[in-house]
Design a protein around this motif. Structure first.
Motif, mmCIF file in Angstrom:
data_model
loop_
_atom_site.group_PDB
_atom_site.id
_atom_site.type_symbol
_atom_site.label_atom_id
_atom_site.label_comp_id
_atom_site.label_asym_id
_atom_site.label_seq_id
_atom_site.Cartn_x
_atom_site.Cartn_y
_atom_site.Cartn_z
ATOM 1 N N ALA A 125 -5.376 -2.230 -12.227
ATOM 2 C CA ALA A 125 -6.609 -2.265 -13.027
ATOM 3 C C ALA A 125 -7.625 -1.237 -12.538
ATOM 4 O O ALA A 125 -8.373 -0.678 -13.331
ATOM 5 C CB ALA A 125 -7.208 -3.675 -12.996
ATOM 6 N N THR A 126 -7.666 -0.965 -11.225
ATOM 7 C CA THR A 126 -8.621 0.026 -10.686
ATOM 8 C C THR A 126 -8.047 1.443 -10.703
ATOM 9 O O THR A 126 -8.779 2.394 -10.424
ATOM 10 C CB THR A 126 -8.976 -0.281 -9.218
ATOM 11 O OG1 THR A 126 -7.776 -0.242 -8.427
ATOM 12 C CG2 THR A 126 -9.654 -1.632 -9.050
ATOM 13 N N LEU A 127 -6.749 1.561 -10.965
ATOM 14 C CA LEU A 127 -5.963 2.803 -10.819
ATOM 15 C C LEU A 127 -5.715 3.166 -9.354
ATOM 16 O O LEU A 127 -5.169 4.232 -9.065
ATOM 17 C CB LEU A 127 -6.561 3.999 -11.562
ATOM 18 C CG LEU A 127 -6.436 4.023 -13.088
ATOM 19 C CD1 LEU A 127 -6.654 5.454 -13.622
ATOM 20 C CD2 LEU A 127 -5.113 3.518 -13.605
ATOM 21 N N MET A 128 -6.102 2.290 -8.413
ATOM 22 C CA MET A 128 -5.737 2.563 -7.015
ATOM 23 C C MET A 128 -4.224 2.549 -6.851
ATOM 24 O O MET A 128 -3.671 3.283 -6.026
ATOM 25 C CB MET A 128 -6.384 1.538 -6.063
ATOM 26 C CG MET A 128 -5.994 1.740 -4.615
ATOM 27 S SD MET A 128 -6.232 3.428 -4.019
ATOM 28 C CE MET A 128 -7.916 3.331 -3.443
ATOM 29 N N ASN A 129 -3.535 1.733 -7.653
ATOM 30 C CA ASN A 129 -2.074 1.740 -7.548
ATOM 31 C C ASN A 129 -1.550 3.156 -7.769
ATOM 32 O O ASN A 129 -0.675 3.622 -7.039
ATOM 33 C CB ASN A 129 -1.466 0.758 -8.559
ATOM 34 C CG ASN A 129 0.036 0.670 -8.414
ATOM 35 O OD1 ASN A 129 0.550 0.536 -7.296
ATOM 36 N ND2 ASN A 129 0.763 0.781 -9.510
ATOM 37 N N LYS A 130 -2.112 3.857 -8.770
ATOM 38 C CA LYS A 130 -1.642 5.225 -9.027
ATOM 39 C C LYS A 130 -2.080 6.147 -7.893
ATOM 40 O O LYS A 130 -1.361 7.076 -7.527
ATOM 41 C CB LYS A 130 -2.168 5.703 -10.381
ATOM 42 C CG LYS A 130 -1.233 6.561 -11.167
ATOM 43 C CD LYS A 130 0.211 6.073 -11.269
ATOM 44 C CE LYS A 130 0.382 4.685 -11.821
ATOM 45 N NZ LYS A 130 1.791 4.254 -11.902
ATOM 46 N N GLY A 131 -3.253 5.881 -7.319
ATOM 47 C CA GLY A 131 -3.692 6.681 -6.177
ATOM 48 C C GLY A 131 -2.724 6.521 -5.002
ATOM 49 O O GLY A 131 -2.304 7.499 -4.375
ATOM 50 N N LEU A 132 -2.350 5.282 -4.701
ATOM 51 C CA LEU A 132 -1.381 5.046 -3.614
ATOM 52 C C LEU A 132 -0.054 5.715 -3.963
ATOM 53 O O LEU A 132 0.636 6.254 -3.088
ATOM 54 C CB LEU A 132 -1.170 3.539 -3.406
ATOM 55 C CG LEU A 132 -2.399 2.721 -2.957
ATOM 56 C CD1 LEU A 132 -2.055 1.230 -2.900
ATOM 57 C CD2 LEU A 132 -2.929 3.187 -1.601
ATOM 58 N N GLU A 133 0.286 5.703 -5.253
ATOM 59 C CA GLU A 133 1.566 6.302 -5.662
ATOM 60 C C GLU A 133 1.551 7.828 -5.584
ATOM 61 O O GLU A 133 2.612 8.441 -5.377
ATOM 62 C CB GLU A 133 1.928 5.835 -7.078
ATOM 63 C CG GLU A 133 2.313 4.369 -7.080
ATOM 64 C CD GLU A 133 2.721 3.825 -8.431
ATOM 65 O OE1 GLU A 133 3.094 2.644 -8.488
ATOM 66 O OE2 GLU A 133 2.663 4.566 -9.425
ATOM 67 N N VAL A 134 0.385 8.453 -5.778
ATOM 68 C CA VAL A 134 0.295 9.908 -5.577
ATOM 69 C C VAL A 134 0.615 10.206 -4.105
ATOM 70 O O VAL A 134 1.414 11.099 -3.793
ATOM 71 C CB VAL A 134 -1.114 10.433 -5.954
ATOM 72 C CG1 VAL A 134 -1.297 11.865 -5.464
ATOM 73 C CG2 VAL A 134 -1.327 10.353 -7.464
ATOM 74 N N ILE A 135 0.039 9.422 -3.205
ATOM 75 C CA ILE A 135 0.320 9.616 -1.774
ATOM 76 C C ILE A 135 1.800 9.355 -1.497
ATOM 77 O O ILE A 135 2.475 10.125 -0.800
ATOM 78 C CB ILE A 135 -0.588 8.698 -0.914
ATOM 79 C CG1 ILE A 135 -2.064 9.013 -1.188
ATOM 80 C CG2 ILE A 135 -0.250 8.830 0.571
ATOM 81 C CD1 ILE A 135 -3.053 8.093 -0.483
ATOM 82 N N GLU A 136 2.318 8.285 -2.071
ATOM 83 C CA GLU A 136 3.736 7.936 -1.900
ATOM 84 C C GLU A 136 4.634 9.091 -2.377
ATOM 85 O O GLU A 136 5.607 9.458 -1.689
ATOM 86 C CB GLU A 136 4.044 6.659 -2.703
ATOM 87 C CG GLU A 136 5.460 6.150 -2.567
ATOM 88 C CD GLU A 136 5.746 4.920 -3.437
ATOM 89 O OE1 GLU A 136 4.925 4.594 -4.322
ATOM 90 O OE2 GLU A 136 6.806 4.296 -3.237
#
Ligand code: NAD
Ligand code: MG
Length: 416
Positions: free
Chosen positions: A246-257
């Protein structure tokens, strides 16, 4: 929150490690693969056990670990009869033992040391790393140190300790296979075994569903409640990753991943919103080709790919009906309304310890939000404040990483 703030300051991509993070040769033993499922009682764990149950000739469940849901863990243990179990503490271990069927007495381990013991056990070939959050780091490292095949769902461990995991896998020959659907898609698109097309990549495109607030006006997003944030439109997931979506932090963590797995710099990883969640990600090659992986929004597809790798086993998931679907759409993420994505990129560029701060502040803030002690936009504000307060520090080992993680959590909680 000041969205124009430049802390951490923008800086050029650090030179990334090149090539795929781990060895890609999976030993063929000629017998069923022996699985340890860590985080068995969660969304990924349950899906992994459904995949294992579909191919009983191929997989044996050797170990199961959960934290607090001993009722479900006991049911899973009764069904699969693994020789070893692990739970969070002594009280849960006693409760679990009392729920097991007569005549079945597995070895029950406790806490982080117990999870790590299961991950590194000689009787285990493949570790499904599906504990949520930083708690997954120590068991994931134990699996990598023991040279296991690791089906890695716990993206946080790559965010916290990408270099350490890479270095350890290089030494032990551990095979890291990404369960996260985007990274699994890229892995498949880049040619599977050996990833022959990785050197040809011009950019990686991670798709994001956009979460439940994709089309909501900014003022409505600011007033979002936990129930609204947990109502994900396309994926059924655990609470922490649902809020991260919902915050798009998941996508942020996935960019790092993605950077940690591929060795590519953050400037080569793009995010597009794709609300139907059918295209799981794309790789653009140097001839302009876009290689994509499509499939139903069901994590069993990615999990089964990892468990069977390099073989591809049949799976009874729903099939995508393209005509019924009729349209696949793509749009740019609304980065001003979802600042966590940009914070993650900035943390990755700022240095090795900043992603640890990002992750710890996020985990603390998400927990506070779910408890009703922080507004939705307070999650990004908490993370930005933590990053601004961090000057960078050396993190030589897992103990140093977890120490920084604990300090950032305490500061984030004190700020609430
Ligand atoms: P979940 O909340 O449904 O399950 C988490 C599991 O971890 C549970 O078994 C829980 O008992 C265990 N756990 C929680 N705290 C623990 C602790 N301190 N020590 C040991 N075990 C603990 O979470 P999930 O949605 O299954 O996600 C698990 C991981 O997979 C996360 O890292 C998430 O980002 C990643 N992931 C999930 C999905 C998905 O579709 N759910 C997709 C991609 C990646
Ligand atoms: Mg994902």
């Amino acid at each position: 929150m000041t969205r124009t703030s430049l802390c951490p300051p923008p800086c050029p991509d650090a030179a990334p490690a090149s090539g795929y993070i781990s060895s890609l040769s999976v030993p063929e033993t000629g017998r069923p693969r022996r699985l340890a499922v860590l985080g068995a009682t969660g969304s990924i764990g349950v899906s992994a056990l459904r995949v294992a149950a579909e191919h009983p000739d191929r997989y044996v469940v050797a170990a199961l670990a959960g934290a607090t849901n001993v009722t479900l863990l006991a049911e899973q243990a009764a069904a699969f009869r693994p020789a070893a179990l692990a739970v969070l503490d002594e009280a849960r271990a006693a409760a679990l033992a009392a729920l097991l069927p007569a005549g079945y007495a597995p070895d029950i381990r406790i806490g982080p040391a117990g999870y790590a013991a299961l991950a590194g056990a000689a009787e285990v070939d493949v570790v499904v790393s599906a504990i949520v959050g930083a708690a997954g780091l120590v068991p994931t490292l134990a699996a990598v140190a023991a040279g296991k095949v690791v089906a890695l769902a716990n993206k946080e461990s790559l965010v916290l300790a990408g270099d350490l995991i890479r270095e350890t896998a290089r030494r032990t020959g551990a095979v890291i296979l990404p369960v996260d659907s985007e990274h699994n898609a890229l892995f498949q698109a880049l040619g599977g075994p050996g990833l022959p097309d990785l050197p040809l990549v011009e950019r990686l495109v991670l798709t994001a569903s956009g979460g439940p607030f994709r089309t909501k006006p900014s003022d409505e997003i600011a007033g979002a409640t936990p129930a609204m944030a947990l109502a994900h439109p396309t994926w059924a997931m655990g609470p922490k990753i649902s809020v991260d979506s919902a915050t798009l932090m998941n996508k942020g963590l996935e960019v790092i991943e993605a950077c940690r797995l591929s060795g590519l710099p953050v400037s080569m990883v793009e995010v597009v919103v794709h609300p139907q969640s059918i295209v799981h990600s794309l790789a653009q090659l140097h001839d302009g080709s876009l290689l994509a992986h499509l499939g139903p929004p069901d994590m069993r597809v990615a999990i089964a790919y990892c468990l069977g790798y390099p073989a591809r086993l049949p799976l009874s998931v729903p099939r995508v009906d393209l005509v019924k679907l009729s349209r696949l759409t793509f749009e740019a993420p609304r980065e001003r309304d979802f600042p966590c994505l940009g914070l993650a990129r900035r943390a990755l560029r700022a240095g090795a310890s900043h992603p640890v701060v990002l992750n710890a502040a996020n985990e603390a803030a998400v927990a506070l939000f779910l408890e009703g002690r922080l507004p939705f936009m307070g999650i990004a504000a908490t993370i930005e404040a933590a990053l601004c307060a961090h000057a960078g520090e050396a993190l030589p080992d897992a103990a140093a990483i977890l120490d920084l993680d604990a300090r950032v959590r305490r500061a984030a909680e004190a700020r609430a």
